[in-house]
Design a protein around this motif. Structure first.
Motif, PDB file in Angstrom:
ATOM      1  N   GLU A  65      13.714 -12.455-143.322  1.00 58.50           N
ATOM      2  CA  GLU A  65      14.158 -13.327-144.405  1.00 58.50           C
ATOM      3  C   GLU A  65      14.993 -14.486-143.854  1.00 58.50           C
ATOM      4  O   GLU A  65      14.870 -15.631-144.305  1.00 58.50           O
ATOM      5  CB  GLU A  65      14.976 -12.532-145.427  1.00 58.50           C
ATOM      6  CG  GLU A  65      14.179 -11.523-146.247  1.00 58.50           C
ATOM      7  CD  GLU A  65      13.791 -10.286-145.445  1.00 58.50           C
ATOM      8  OE1 GLU A  65      12.804  -9.610-145.839  1.00 58.50           O
ATOM      9  OE2 GLU A  65      14.470 -10.002-144.427  1.00 58.50           O
ATOM     10  N   HIS A  66      15.829 -14.173-142.876  1.00 61.11           N
ATOM     11  CA  HIS A  66      16.644 -15.204-142.232  1.00 61.11           C
ATOM     12  C   HIS A  66      15.740 -16.236-141.548  1.00 61.11           C
ATOM     13  O   HIS A  66      15.952 -17.446-141.671  1.00 61.11           O
ATOM     14  CB  HIS A  66      17.584 -14.563-141.212  1.00 61.11           C
ATOM     15  CG  HIS A  66      18.479 -15.536-140.504  1.00 61.11           C
ATOM     16  ND1 HIS A  66      19.208 -15.201-139.386  1.00 61.11           N
ATOM     17  CD2 HIS A  66      18.745 -16.846-140.735  1.00 61.11           C
ATOM     18  CE1 HIS A  66      19.885 -16.255-138.972  1.00 61.11           C
ATOM     19  NE2 HIS A  66      19.626 -17.266-139.770  1.00 61.11           N
ATOM     20  N   LEU A  67      14.708 -15.760-140.856  1.00 64.21           N
ATOM     21  CA  LEU A  67      13.768 -16.654-140.177  1.00 64.21           C
ATOM     22  C   LEU A  67      13.033 -17.534-141.185  1.00 64.21           C
ATOM     23  O   LEU A  67      12.901 -18.750-140.981  1.00 64.21           O
ATOM     24  CB  LEU A  67      12.773 -15.841-139.356  1.00 64.21           C
ATOM     25  CG  LEU A  67      11.673 -16.637-138.643  1.00 64.21           C
ATOM     26  CD1 LEU A  67      12.270 -17.675-137.701  1.00 64.21           C
ATOM     27  CD2 LEU A  67      10.745 -15.695-137.882  1.00 64.21           C
ATOM     28  N   ASP A  68      12.566 -16.921-142.273  1.00 65.03           N
ATOM     29  CA  ASP A  68      11.858 -17.696-143.302  1.00 65.03           C
ATOM     30  C   ASP A  68      12.766 -18.750-143.910  1.00 65.03           C
ATOM     31  O   ASP A  68      12.345 -19.896-144.143  1.00 65.03           O
ATOM     32  CB  ASP A  68      11.340 -16.753-144.406  1.00 65.03           C
ATOM     33  CG  ASP A  68      10.231 -15.839-143.904  1.00 65.03           C
ATOM     34  OD1 ASP A  68       9.620 -16.164-142.871  1.00 65.03           O
ATOM     35  OD2 ASP A  68       9.989 -14.802-144.547  1.00 65.03           O
ATOM     36  N   SER A  69      14.013 -18.381-144.168  1.00 65.82           N
ATOM     37  CA  SER A  69      14.970 -19.323-144.747  1.00 65.82           C
ATOM     38  C   SER A  69      15.239 -20.486-143.794  1.00 65.82           C
ATOM     39  O   SER A  69      15.298 -21.644-144.215  1.00 65.82           O
ATOM     40  CB  SER A  69      16.279 -18.601-145.077  1.00 65.82           C
ATOM     41  OG  SER A  69      17.256 -19.514-145.525  1.00 65.82           O
ATOM     42  N   LEU A  70      15.365 -20.158-142.516  1.00 68.90           N
ATOM     43  CA  LEU A  70      15.625 -21.188-141.515  1.00 68.90           C
ATOM     44  C   LEU A  70      14.448 -22.143-141.399  1.00 68.90           C
ATOM     45  O   LEU A  70      14.612 -23.370-141.391  1.00 68.90           O
ATOM     46  CB  LEU A  70      15.917 -20.535-140.161  1.00 68.90           C
ATOM     47  CG  LEU A  70      16.337 -21.464-139.025  1.00 68.90           C
ATOM     48  CD1 LEU A  70      17.696 -22.083-139.318  1.00 68.90           C
ATOM     49  CD2 LEU A  70      16.377 -20.707-137.700  1.00 68.90           C
ATOM     50  N   GLN A  71      13.251 -21.603-141.334  1.00 68.40           N
ATOM     51  CA  GLN A  71      12.064 -22.439-141.190  1.00 68.40           C
ATOM     52  C   GLN A  71      11.821 -23.288-142.430  1.00 68.40           C
ATOM     53  O   GLN A  71      11.375 -24.438-142.325  1.00 68.40           O
ATOM     54  CB  GLN A  71      10.847 -21.558-140.884  1.00 68.40           C
ATOM     55  CG  GLN A  71      10.900 -20.921-139.500  1.00 68.40           C
ATOM     56  CD  GLN A  71       9.691 -20.061-139.192  1.00 68.40           C
ATOM     57  OE1 GLN A  71       9.063 -19.512-140.098  1.00 68.40           O
ATOM     58  NE2 GLN A  71       9.360 -19.927-137.925  1.00 68.40           N
ATOM     59  N   ASN A  72      12.114 -22.751-143.602  1.00 73.64           N
ATOM     60  CA  ASN A  72      11.899 -23.500-144.845  1.00 73.64           C
ATOM     61  C   ASN A  72      12.902 -24.641-145.023  1.00 73.64           C
ATOM     62  O   ASN A  72      12.673 -25.558-145.819  1.00 73.64           O
ATOM     63  CB  ASN A  72      11.988 -22.558-146.052  1.00 73.64           C
ATOM     64  CG  ASN A  72      10.804 -21.607-146.118  1.00 73.64           C
ATOM     65  OD1 ASN A  72       9.726 -21.902-145.608  1.00 73.64           O
ATOM     66  ND2 ASN A  72      11.002 -20.456-146.752  1.00 73.64           N
ATOM     67  N   ILE A  93       8.811 -16.265-132.274  1.00 73.32           N
ATOM     68  CA  ILE A  93      10.148 -16.101-132.843  1.00 73.32           C
ATOM     69  C   ILE A  93      10.154 -14.903-133.795  1.00 73.32           C
ATOM     70  O   ILE A  93       9.305 -14.786-134.670  1.00 73.32           O
ATOM     71  CB  ILE A  93      10.579 -17.372-133.596  1.00 73.32           C
ATOM     72  CG1 ILE A  93      10.518 -18.587-132.659  1.00 73.32           C
ATOM     73  CG2 ILE A  93      11.987 -17.217-134.168  1.00 73.32           C
ATOM     74  CD1 ILE A  93      10.780 -19.903-133.359  1.00 73.32           C
ATOM     75  N   LYS A  94      11.118 -14.041-133.603  1.00 76.65           N
ATOM     76  CA  LYS A  94      11.211 -12.832-134.415  1.00 76.65           C
ATOM     77  C   LYS A  94      12.678 -12.433-134.555  1.00 76.65           C
ATOM     78  O   LYS A  94      13.551 -13.027-133.895  1.00 76.65           O
ATOM     79  CB  LYS A  94      10.409 -11.700-133.770  1.00 76.65           C
ATOM     80  CG  LYS A  94      10.832 -11.401-132.334  1.00 76.65           C
ATOM     81  CD  LYS A  94       9.917 -10.382-131.683  1.00 76.65           C
ATOM     82  CE  LYS A  94      10.346 -10.127-130.235  1.00 76.65           C
ATOM     83  NZ  LYS A  94       9.453  -9.149-129.553  1.00 76.65           N
ATOM     84  N   PRO A  95      12.996 -11.457-135.412  1.00 75.87           N
ATOM     85  CA  PRO A  95      14.389 -11.015-135.533  1.00 75.87           C
ATOM     86  C   PRO A  95      14.955 -10.614-134.171  1.00 75.87           C
ATOM     87  O   PRO A  95      14.322  -9.889-133.411  1.00 75.87           O
ATOM     88  CB  PRO A  95      14.292  -9.812-136.475  1.00 75.87           C
ATOM     89  CG  PRO A  95      13.112 -10.132-137.340  1.00 75.87           C
ATOM     90  CD  PRO A  95      12.137 -10.814-136.430  1.00 75.87           C
ATOM     91  N   GLY A  96      16.137 -11.127-133.869  1.00 77.61           N
ATOM     92  CA  GLY A  96      16.755 -10.884-132.576  1.00 77.61           C
ATOM     93  C   GLY A  96      16.672 -12.091-131.652  1.00 77.61           C
ATOM     94  O   GLY A  96      17.417 -12.185-130.678  1.00 77.61           O
ATOM     95  N   THR A  97      15.762 -13.021-131.966  1.00 79.81           N
ATOM     96  CA  THR A  97      15.623 -14.234-131.160  1.00 79.81           C
ATOM     97  C   THR A  97      16.802 -15.166-131.398  1.00 79.81           C
ATOM     98  O   THR A  97      17.229 -15.353-132.537  1.00 79.81           O
ATOM     99  CB  THR A  97      14.320 -14.983-131.500  1.00 79.81           C
ATOM    100  OG1 THR A  97      13.204 -14.122-131.261  1.00 79.81           O
ATOM    101  CG2 THR A  97      14.168 -16.233-130.643  1.00 79.81           C
ATOM    102  N   GLN A  98      17.319 -15.735-130.320  1.00 84.17           N
ATOM    103  CA  GLN A  98      18.370 -16.734-130.434  1.00 84.17           C
ATOM    104  C   GLN A  98      17.758 -18.118-130.287  1.00 84.17           C
ATOM    105  O   GLN A  98      16.914 -18.348-129.425  1.00 84.17           O
ATOM    106  CB  GLN A  98      19.444 -16.527-129.358  1.00 84.17           C
ATOM    107  CG  GLN A  98      20.347 -15.325-129.609  1.00 84.17           C
ATOM    108  CD  GLN A  98      21.511 -15.291-128.632  1.00 84.17           C
ATOM    109  OE1 GLN A  98      21.331 -15.390-127.424  1.00 84.17           O
ATOM    110  NE2 GLN A  98      22.716 -15.135-129.162  1.00 84.17           N
TER     111      GLN A  98
END
Length: 305
Positions: A65-72, A93-98
């Motif tokens: 969800e964090h990744l989707d929010s960031l990309q959007n 890019i996946k959860p845990g990626t910086q």
């Protein structure tokens, strides 16, 4: 009566002299003030464009969800910029990626270049490919002026990409790896003939991962494929070198990716003095190699007897 007019005339002449002297003194004082006044920034016109500067923040992806929010929150072009700065493909890019993210997003990757706009040691070389293993990036120079740069993935720790001065040899729009036939390498440009090492398009994971080749985004590999020059052969003998490929620096596998440190120092990825010295050495080697010049193209000053 005549005497009266004479006195009146003298009076007008006197007034005229006083007024003229006053005006002359005012003009002289004004000019003196102009000479004494320091030149201010408002008096000049800036001919150079303003220098682009930005700071960076480090973002750790906590969830899908964090990744989707960031990309959007970014446009497509802004996402591409962020991916390039992190030397990674979107699907990696996946959860845990910086991720390192600039506070100012401008659709011009060259503004974020870790390479200098000009490199004096390369000013007499028509085209140069510089590959930095330390910061996992390449740069293209024309007569010492930066044309473009981009991310790479060089050899992993067990199969590193050797540093050195090399030259473009041959190219293939589609090449099959000799290590694994399932590996297709689009826009391949070889610069180490016997080792089979070159630049080509392949996935970027955000760290050095290849078997020695230099992985790139497709658009970058294609650009080099079309831009760089191959060797010239006569009876299988090299008579003219191709475009120089300068591989410099070493990647520190015991540290975090160097671009992540931009959050602490936005100049951390810039070339260091040791790397600059290496480029100077390679440039001199280039100039000392007769296979880099055609005698008929040399001017009188360049001909050495």
């Amino acid at each position: 009566m005549k005497q009266k007019y004479t006195k009146l005339s003298l009076l007008f002449i006197g007034l005229f002299i006083i007024i003229f002297s006053a005006c002359k003194n005012d003009n002289t004082q004004e000019k003196q003030k102009e000479k004494e006044m320091p030149t201010t920034q408002l008096d000049t016109i800036a001919m150079e464009p303003p220098v682009f500067k930005t700071t960076y923040r480090l973002d750790s992806i906590s969830s899908r969800e964090h990744l989707d929010s960031l990309q959007n929150s970014f446009s497509e072009e802004e996402r591409k910029l962020v991916y390039a700065l992190n030397r990674i493909d979107a699907h990696r890019i996946k959860p845990g990626t910086q991720l390192i993210i600039p506070d100012s997003l401008v659709n011009d990757l060259n503004l974020y270049s870790p390479f200098p706009k000009s490199l004096d040691p390369l000013d007499s070389i028509g085209k140069t490919v510089v590959i930095s293993q330390r910061i996992q990036a390449f740069a293209l120079y024309e007569n010492g002026n930066l044309l473009q740069w981009g991310p790479v993935s060089t050899g992993k720790q067990t199969t590193g990409t050797p540093s050195g001065l090399y030259y473009g040899n041959y190219k293939a729009k589609r090449k099959i790896s000799t290590i694994d036939e399932s590996w297709v390498m689009p826009y391949y440009f070889n610069f180490m003939n016997f080792e089979g090492i070159g630049t080509h398009e392949y996935t970027l994971p955000g760290y050095p991962a290849s078997h020695g080749c230099v992985r790139m985004y497709r658009e970058d590999a294609k650009f080099i494929y079309e831009w760089a020059s191959m060797w010239e052969l006569e009876n299988d003998v090299i008579v003219q070198n191709g475009t120089p490929f300068m591989v410099i620096g070493e990647y520190d596998f015991n540290e975090v990716q160097p671009w992540l440190k931009l959050a602490e120092d936005n100049k951390f990825n810039e070339l260091n003095p040791e790397e600059m010295d290496t480029i100077k050495v390679y440039a001199q080697r280039y100039k000392n190699d007769p296979l880099n010049f055609k005698f008929e193209d040399l001017n009188e000053k360049e001909i050495v007897l």
